[in-house]
Design an enzyme around this catalytic site. Structure first.
Site, PDB file in Angstrom:
ATOM      1  N   ARG A  82       0.823  -1.213   0.000  1.00  0.00           N
ATOM      2  CA  ARG A  82       0.000   0.000   0.000  1.00  0.00           C
ATOM      3  C   ARG A  82       0.853   1.256   0.000  1.00  0.00           C
ATOM      4  NH1 ARG A  82      -5.102  -2.120   3.771  1.00  0.00           N
ATOM      5  NH2 ARG A  82      -6.041  -3.194   2.010  1.00  0.00           N
ATOM      6  N   TYR A 141      -6.493  -0.873  -6.922  1.00  0.00           N
ATOM      7  CA  TYR A 141      -5.883  -2.118  -6.394  1.00  0.00           C
ATOM      8  C   TYR A 141      -5.204  -1.907  -5.035  1.00  0.00           C
ATOM      9  CZ  TYR A 141      -1.608  -0.843  -9.223  1.00  0.00           C
ATOM     10  OH  TYR A 141      -0.536  -0.244  -9.809  1.00  0.00           O
ATOM     11  N   GLU A 142      -4.788  -3.007  -4.428  1.00  0.00           N
ATOM     12  CA  GLU A 142      -4.261  -3.022  -3.040  1.00  0.00           C
ATOM     13  C   GLU A 142      -5.295  -2.503  -2.052  1.00  0.00           C
ATOM     14  OE1 GLU A 142      -1.972  -4.632  -2.078  1.00  0.00           O
ATOM     15  OE2 GLU A 142      -0.869  -4.890  -3.941  1.00  0.00           O
ATOM     16  N   GLY A 143      -6.561  -2.791  -2.286  1.00  0.00           N
ATOM     17  CA  GLY A 143      -7.637  -2.264  -1.459  1.00  0.00           C
ATOM     18  C   GLY A 143      -8.042  -0.920  -2.030  1.00  0.00           C
TER      19      GLY A 143
END
Ligand SMILES: Cc1cc2nc3c(=O)[nH]c(=O)nc-3n(C[C@H](O)[C@H](O)[C@H](O)COP(=O)(O)OP(=O)(O)OC[C@H]3O[C@@H](n4cnc5c(N)ncnc54)[C@H](O)[C@@H]3O)c2cc1C
Length: 580
Positions: free
Chosen positions: A298, A429-431
């Site tokens: 993140r 992406y990545e949450g």
């Protein structure tokens, strides 16, 4: 489009002023990370970014990754540049020296990654995923597995992937269905399908090590029942070299809005019933391992926002100086407004991401447990803000670059449209950024009842009190009052209320922390000017950038206070449309 030039002077200044590089170098293991050494490293990485990665950006976008059978190939030139990247040891910059890494601070590694990403975001994702895989294996792997895989991952000879997503399991990772069945020899048979796997298959590295989330037969439902498995493309032979082909294959590539040279793969695991993997960490402990991997990733994705904003700003500034409409367009106040917005947002996001990375470094290396816990709280708190706020900035700044170019910006040949298309994924992406806001307001803030945020507010207040009178100080004093009110409001909300106020809260936090970090740089720049040291143009620009941000952008961030303190009914708009 202008050639990319790594902003080394700016990067070093932020590392020193915001990340506290000289102090970091006093921590055991970081002795080599002096500002002088950092300067040399950034000069070297800039050379490969500018001369190796950047020239492949346009061809990568145009031709993209290609699938033939189950093999993915990249356009000519990618393999050679990746070889240069591996040969120079860039992948192991912050990895554990016990496994071939150089053990340098994460903050420095983030600065290096910023350069590779700005030069070619799609390409840089390959090493970026490997770096997160290294983190997870270092933290959760057993000694034998680490000894076998970490040196190859740290060198970059083998690359890594993160395999979480399935069609029914995106943000809700706990809904995943891929299975892992124990074999007789301590390994596992994996079975299932993963989608959207970045660099899941390619021809740059001699092996690919997949980190896969799956369920054991006795797994409880939801996120408490997922475990992490290491699944190599080629099973290492007795000498640790790539041996038999494992049953994990790419069966499709996505056609995407951007990052065309980053293969986004649908991966089939165990189509022939022969996909071998090994458990990493504890059974059903996948969530903890995943968080190690994701927290690291993140911050790196936040860095993508910074990198693409920097790239877009460089292009826009160069174009504005050349384009003549009623004279050079750079002279028009509205164009200057756009350029100053781009510059100040980029620098604020960079400061935040580097500060976040330095907090993670101190959480690992600070001499006593209390200090390590303090910095861990800071790193955890800043991570969702770095990810979401910086990628929002990446999108805004690349969009402004298109605007500065006028019609030419909308035409692909100019190249700025590509930056906008490429960076758009970073908010997803990545949450997703919405999930980051929930992590900040719903989880991080509530778990410690706002303690880490309050500690940050205390530090900011103390710092600002020592600043000279001026725009930065007045602006920050007002901002700190708003932040304290916003924190209290989030803690007072019920769960849906906090969820609805989460994004405005994250945006307010980003604006306030970004202002603080820019103000801090301006104060230092003022000191250097007074002492007659360094380049006055650089210091004056630093002061102008902080003043601009604090007068023009901070008030927009503070305006979120009304949404944050609204009633849950107002926040959810419950009467405006029926909720299913
Ligand atoms: C190019 C690309 C590369 C990728 N690379 C990888 C990779 O390498 N490995 C991997 O595992 N995955 C990867 N992904 C998947 C990516 O991480 C997911 O797309 C992302 O997590 C979102 O999941 P989703 O697409 O299912 O969206 P959804 O979960 O369906 O979300 C849709 C919307 O609902 C919102 N939402 C969902 N749940 C909540 C909630 N509880 N509260 C508030 N809002 C919510 C989201 O914020 C979003 O706005 C990649 C995706 C793409 C497009």
């Amino acid at each position: 489009m202008a050639d990319y030039r790594a902003p080394i002077e700016e990067q070093l200044f932020v590392l020193e002023t915001v990340a506290g590089l000289a102090d970091l170098a006093t921590h055991p293991g970081f002795e080599d990370a002096t500002p002088e050494m950092a300067g040399q490293i950034l000069e070297e990485s800039a050379r490969l970014a500018e001369q190796g990665f950047a020239p492949l950006n346009a061809v990568g976008d145009r031709e993209g990754a290609r699938l033939s059978g189950d093999e993915v190939t990249l356009p000519a030139g990618f393999a050679e540049v990746y070889r240069d990247y591996v040969a120079a040891g860039w992948n192991g910059l912050s990895a554990d020296p016990a496994y071939g890494g150089q053990g340098l601070p994460f903050a420095l590694s983030v600065a290096v990654q910023e350069q590779f990403t700005a030069a070619n975001m799609a390409f840089s994702l390959c090493p970026m995923l490997s770096l997160s895989a290294i983190e997870a294996l270092q933290a959760h792997g057993d000694e034998a597995t680490k000894a076998l895989y970490l040196p190859k991952l740290a060198s970059g000879e083998w690359s890594g992937t993160m395999q979480l997503t399935e069609p029914q399991a995106g943000s809700d990772v706990g809904a995943l269905r891929t299975t892992a069945t124990p074999a007789d020899d301590g390994s596992y048979w994996l079975g299932g399908q993963k989608i959207f796997i970045t660099w899941g298959e390619h021809d740059l590295a001699e092996n690919i090590v997949h980190f896969v989330l799956a369920r054991l037969p006795d797994a409880p439902p939801g996120s408490k029942g997922i475990s992490l498995f290491l699944v190599p493309k080629y099973l290492p032979d007795a000498d640790g070299r790539p041996g038999a082909r494992n049953d994990v294959r790419c069966i499709a590539l996505e056609h995407k809005m951007g990052i065309h040279a980053s293969p986004t793969c649908t991966m089939a695991l165990g189509e022939r019933g022969e996909c071998v993997g090994w458990l990493i960490g504890k059974p059903h402990g996948g969530l903890a391992a995943m968080f190690t991997m994701m927290n690291h990733a993140r911050m790196n994705v936040g860095c993508q926002g910074v990198a693409m904003a920097e790239r877009a700003w460089q292009d826009a500034r160069a174009y504005a100086a050349e384009r003549i409409q009623f004279g050079p367009i750079i002279g028009h106040p509205d164009v200057r407004r756009m350029l100053m917005t781009m510059r100040s947002l980029t620098q604020a996001a960079r400061a935040l991401v580097y500060a976040n990375a330095a907090a993670v470094d101190r959480a690992h290396k600070a001499p006593d447990a209390e200090a390590r816990a303090y910095w861990k709280g800071r790193g955890d708190l800043l991570t969702p803000i770095s990810k979401a706020w910086s990628t929002d900035i990446g999108i805004e700044v690349t969009s402004l670059a298109v605007q500065v170019h006028g019609g030419a910006g909308y035409i692909e040949e100019t190249g700025v449209a590509r930056h906008y298309r490429d960076v758009r994924i970073a908010a997803i992406y990545e949450g997703t950024n919405g999930i980051q806001a929930m992590d900040l307001a719903g989880r991080k803030l509530r778990l410690d009842k706002g303690a880490a945020m309050e500690a940050l507010e205390v530090e900011m207040t103390r710092d600002v009190a020592g600043w000279p009178d001026g725009l930065c100080r007045t602006g920050m004093e007002r901002a700190l009052g708003h932040l304290a009110r916003a924190r209290a409001a989030i803690l007072a909300h019920d769960e849906p209320g906090a969820g609805a106020a989460a994004y405005p809260f994250l945006s307010l936090c980003g604006g306030v922390i970004g202002s603080w970090l820019l103000g801090r740089q301006a104060v230092r720049a003022g000191g250097m000017l007074a002492d007659g040291e360094g380049d006055p143009a650089f210091w004056n620009a630093k002061i102008a950038t902080a003043d601009f941000f604090i007068t023009q952008r901070l008030p927009l961030a503070l305006a979120h206070i009304d949404a944050i303190t609204a009633s849950p009914e107002q926040l959810l708009g419950a009467s405006a449309f029926p909720l299913a």
